[in-house]
Design an enzyme around this catalytic site. Sequence first.
Site, PDB file in Angstrom:
ATOM      1  N   HIS A  83       0.797  -1.142   0.001  1.00  0.00           N
ATOM      2  CA  HIS A  83       0.037  -0.218  -0.094  1.00  0.00           C
ATOM      3  C   HIS A  83       0.744   1.249   0.125  1.00  0.00           C
ATOM      4  O   HIS A  83       1.853   1.189   0.617  1.00  0.00           O
ATOM      5  CB  HIS A  83      -0.927   0.029   1.122  1.00  0.00           C
ATOM      6  CG  HIS A  83      -0.532  -0.048   2.610  1.00  0.00           C
ATOM      7  ND1 HIS A  83      -0.209   1.449   3.237  1.00  0.00           N
ATOM      8  CD2 HIS A  83      -0.089  -0.639   3.445  1.00  0.00           C
ATOM      9  CE1 HIS A  83       0.182   1.398   4.448  1.00  0.00           C
ATOM     10  NE2 HIS A  83       0.276  -0.109   4.560  1.00  0.00           N
ATOM     11  N   ASP A  85      -0.319   4.638   0.848  1.00  0.00           N
ATOM     12  CA  ASP A  85      -0.789   5.521   1.817  1.00  0.00           C
ATOM     13  C   ASP A  85      -0.111   5.447   3.228  1.00  0.00           C
ATOM     14  O   ASP A  85       0.161   4.559   3.437  1.00  0.00           O
ATOM     15  CB  ASP A  85      -2.294   5.634   2.062  1.00  0.00           C
ATOM     16  CG  ASP A  85      -2.849   4.321   2.452  1.00  0.00           C
ATOM     17  OD1 ASP A  85      -2.286   3.143   2.223  1.00  0.00           O
ATOM     18  OD2 ASP A  85      -3.578   4.185   3.746  1.00  0.00           O
ATOM     19  N   ASP A 146       5.469   2.430   6.988  1.00  0.00           N
ATOM     20  CA  ASP A 146       4.267   1.687   7.053  1.00  0.00           C
ATOM     21  C   ASP A 146       3.523   2.445   5.768  1.00  0.00           C
ATOM     22  O   ASP A 146       2.828   3.365   6.158  1.00  0.00           O
ATOM     23  CB  ASP A 146       3.575   1.640   8.208  1.00  0.00           C
ATOM     24  CG  ASP A 146       1.830   1.008   7.972  1.00  0.00           C
ATOM     25  OD1 ASP A 146       1.920   0.344   6.909  1.00  0.00           O
ATOM     26  OD2 ASP A 146       1.340   1.116   9.060  1.00  0.00           O
ATOM     27  N   GLU A 179      -4.806   1.705   2.326  1.00  0.00           N
ATOM     28  CA  GLU A 179      -5.220   0.410   3.118  1.00  0.00           C
ATOM     29  C   GLU A 179      -5.498   0.873   4.650  1.00  0.00           C
ATOM     30  O   GLU A 179      -6.078   0.035   5.412  1.00  0.00           O
ATOM     31  CB  GLU A 179      -3.684  -0.419   3.238  1.00  0.00           C
ATOM     32  CG  GLU A 179      -3.694  -1.569   3.792  1.00  0.00           C
ATOM     33  CD  GLU A 179      -3.231  -1.277   5.489  1.00  0.00           C
ATOM     34  OE1 GLU A 179      -3.317  -2.447   6.265  1.00  0.00           O
ATOM     35  OE2 GLU A 179      -2.981  -0.446   5.673  1.00  0.00           O
ATOM     36  N   GLU A 180      -4.848   2.069   4.972  1.00  0.00           N
ATOM     37  CA  GLU A 180      -4.936   2.570   6.359  1.00  0.00           C
ATOM     38  C   GLU A 180      -6.641   2.898   6.604  1.00  0.00           C
ATOM     39  O   GLU A 180      -7.132   2.979   7.683  1.00  0.00           O
ATOM     40  CB  GLU A 180      -4.245   3.792   6.439  1.00  0.00           C
ATOM     41  CG  GLU A 180      -2.873   3.483   6.457  1.00  0.00           C
ATOM     42  CD  GLU A 180      -2.016   2.496   7.623  1.00  0.00           C
ATOM     43  OE1 GLU A 180      -3.054   2.055   8.319  1.00  0.00           O
ATOM     44  OE2 GLU A 180      -1.048   2.317   7.513  1.00  0.00           O
ATOM     45  N   ASP A 203       4.295  -5.726   5.528  1.00  0.00           N
ATOM     46  CA  ASP A 203       3.422  -4.630   6.263  1.00  0.00           C
ATOM     47  C   ASP A 203       3.567  -4.882   7.771  1.00  0.00           C
ATOM     48  O   ASP A 203       2.319  -5.230   8.405  1.00  0.00           O
ATOM     49  CB  ASP A 203       1.877  -4.665   5.890  1.00  0.00           C
ATOM     50  CG  ASP A 203       1.106  -3.200   6.149  1.00  0.00           C
ATOM     51  OD1 ASP A 203       1.822  -2.562   6.913  1.00  0.00           O
ATOM     52  OD2 ASP A 203       0.101  -3.253   5.840  1.00  0.00           O
ATOM     53  N   HIS A 386       2.445   4.128  13.225  1.00  0.00           N
ATOM     54  CA  HIS A 386       1.257   5.059  13.605  1.00  0.00           C
ATOM     55  C   HIS A 386       1.767   5.888  14.700  1.00  0.00           C
ATOM     56  O   HIS A 386       0.977   6.106  15.548  1.00  0.00           O
ATOM     57  CB  HIS A 386      -0.032   4.184  13.950  1.00  0.00           C
ATOM     58  CG  HIS A 386      -0.552   3.351  12.854  1.00  0.00           C
ATOM     59  ND1 HIS A 386      -1.739   3.087  12.892  1.00  0.00           N
ATOM     60  CD2 HIS A 386       0.094   2.901  11.732  1.00  0.00           C
ATOM     61  CE1 HIS A 386      -2.173   2.469  11.761  1.00  0.00           C
ATOM     62  NE2 HIS A 386      -0.919   2.405  11.004  1.00  0.00           N
TER      63      HIS A 386
END
Length: 417
Positions: A83, A85, A146, A179-180, A203, A386
């Site tokens: 991903h 994003d 990520d 994806e997030e 991931d 995150h």
Amino acid sequence: MDKKAALLERFMRYAAISTQSNLKAGCVPSNPREFELAEMLAGELREMGLEGVEVDEHAIVYSKLPSNLPEGTKAPVIGWVVHMDTVDVGLSPDVHPQVVKNYQGGDICLNKEKDIWLKTAEHPEIERYVGDDIVVSDGTSVLGADDKSAIANVMTALSIVTSQNRPHGDIHIVFVPDEELGEQGARKMDFSKFPVDFAYTIDCCELGEVVWETFNAGNAKLTVKGVTAHPMSSKGVLVNPILVVHDFINMLDRAETPECTENREGFVVLKTMQANPSQAVLTMKVRDHNKALYERKKEKLVRAAEYLRFRHPKAGIEIELSDSYANIADAVRDDNRVGIDYLYDALATAGVEPKTTAMRGGTDGSYLSVKGILTPNYFTGAHNFHSNCEFLPMKSWEKSLEVTLAIIDLTAKNARG
């Protein structure tokens, strides 16, 4: 350029494009700059000689590296889904990575001007990487490992394979947005353009981590329509929707919340509540590795709503439930488990001890596995996703790349005539 330099150079370029996904956008991609990154990647894939490279209307990048094995020889058709994003956790959308060379222990100053530190008291795991080069943010954003470290991983692997003409079977690469936001990009995939036997995501998280078990995940929304009345004449008339929702929350098990659970224990988490005198809306997430327990949690919410209707007969009470993604483990069968076996063999080839983890979350592979493409996940090497204290040790990242290359090599070696 050596592997370490190639990984870092690519990551810096990809991270410079701000692709923070936007929950409020209501479209895929949720950030138009995901198109910018998609077009960059598509151009690089074409330069490496991949075929069928295209960027669709959702910024999904499709591509194929055709087999170079002798005619009549067939290897498993493999793929990677990565991903583009980065997550929105209220920090700056712009990422400014920096490298701490030859880390010697202790706290790391991420931003001298703003006095932002990565402190060992809060993140003692950083000191396991003394002597390594470590990639960090400037403290104002997530690092974006990520999942841009995975993009760099896959693109570097392709560059090595094509430049060295290493034997390989058919390889499909797909880059997806958002994806997030609950695998929204993967949900828009055209699976006719991803005809693989099995696939992988890269991931999360530290060196050696392997994931082929994730949560079953769903969402719930409780809507309560009350009855408004002036306080002077409210007796027996007023139905306050906020208090009705309060009654619902009190029926939930406080021991089944994220802050009280770990490992394979599921939970219900309250996300948002919007309320006024006439209506209140509560949103929730439901998670459990065990399918039966997951369904039981959803049923508890339905029964709680039914009780609310009995207790507040004048209120309008509706509950909506939807499934988001499923446990990869439930898609594992004897005839497709080979994708997981190759992953463990690749770790052994790279000299990496596996750390099999039941992820308390999901990946794009959770959705792909439900669609019939078993898609386990392996590590990037990064920690603290995150978070503005996200960091990526270079040696772990290089090992992740070695695993990617080993999967390609192993599938080619096991090809059959």
